[in-house]
Design an enzyme around this catalytic site. Sequence first.
Site, PDB file in Angstrom:
ATOM      1  N   HIS A 197      -9.935  -6.630   8.848  1.00  0.00           N
ATOM      2  CA  HIS A 197     -10.560  -6.511   7.505  1.00  0.00           C
ATOM      3  C   HIS A 197     -12.158  -5.649   7.415  1.00  0.00           C
ATOM      4  CE1 HIS A 197      -6.900  -9.196   6.748  1.00  0.00           C
ATOM      5  NE2 HIS A 197      -6.990  -8.949   5.027  1.00  0.00           N
ATOM      6  N   GLU A 235       0.798  -1.564   0.039  1.00  0.00           N
ATOM      7  CA  GLU A 235       0.341   0.168   0.119  1.00  0.00           C
ATOM      8  C   GLU A 235       0.975   1.400  -0.144  1.00  0.00           C
ATOM      9  OE1 GLU A 235      -2.259  -3.510   0.721  1.00  0.00           O
ATOM     10  OE2 GLU A 235      -0.657  -2.549   1.922  1.00  0.00           O
TER      11      GLU A 235
END
Length: 333
Positions: free
Chosen positions: A129, A59
């Site tokens: 998540h 990321e």
Amino acid sequence: MAELTCRQAVNAALAQEMARDDRVVLLGEDVASGGVFKTTGGLRDRFGADRVWDTPICEQAIAGAAMGAAMNGLRPVAEIMFSDFYATCWDQVANEIAKVRYMTGGQVGMPLVLRGTNGSGGLGFGSQHGQSVENWAMTVPGLKIASPAGPAEAFGLLAAAIRDDDPVMVFEHKALYGRKEAVPDGEQVLPLGQARVVRPGADVTLVGLSITVGTCVAAAAELAGEGIEAEVIDLRTLVPLDAATVLGSVARTGRLVVVEENPGQLGWGASVAAIAAQEAFGDLAAPVTRVSGGNVPLPVAAPLEAEVDVTAARVVAASRAVLAGGREPSGTR
């Protein structure tokens, strides 16, 4: 009018803007093959490898590459697969992307979009998540924040975000991707910073965002059976925040229930409640009530997740409490 799911609407918005402006590029993990949530399918075939880039599972690299691309004249849309993973690239987002235009006196623009999945919705994704993290972004000046509640908004808000000259974070709720509704034909763009009155009512104002808009609608339907008319407002964006629509509703109803999937601890609902307390104090017939997710790491086990989930039943209870002049004690857990 076409029937689209939210994932199809996201895809359509990306295609619309990529066809309109060849500076729009897409990057992220697995985006070339359609992505884990199947929102980017067919875009590489249509627009080519020069404009749809698969990235490593990093990321920091995705956010950094998007920032560099925006500084050099492109309009990148970067997918962060799960919003939880902003924690791994927060320096680029909060200290760089959000501040470049200010630190350069407006000489360097930052027209980029960071988009990806957010929220729980009872899907069992767990604490790494399945979080709702809009409140992280709301604390950083320089970022705009959008979160659609259905396909039409997923289409229009994403298109508007791509056209915006400032960085916009778009939080797409994973539990809404399969939701289907009619979307108008032709070009779709919804202005950032304009809330929507989903259902009018005179007795209590319910304010939601993303998945909690549907929760509020379900609660309003149940309350209507008791003769209570709830007005439901979909904020659509947190930054810019359309406080005027909320305050106008509160002036009519005198009561406000804010419904968010974030943990109640410093969630975005606290800001909405504070604005109402400051700007509409004379209109309020009862204290503002918040219904929120639990202040715990999100459980994976379904019974535990249900304990901290935001439900229509909780919104109904909160609405009854404010109509009685009180406050639901478990509103922010």
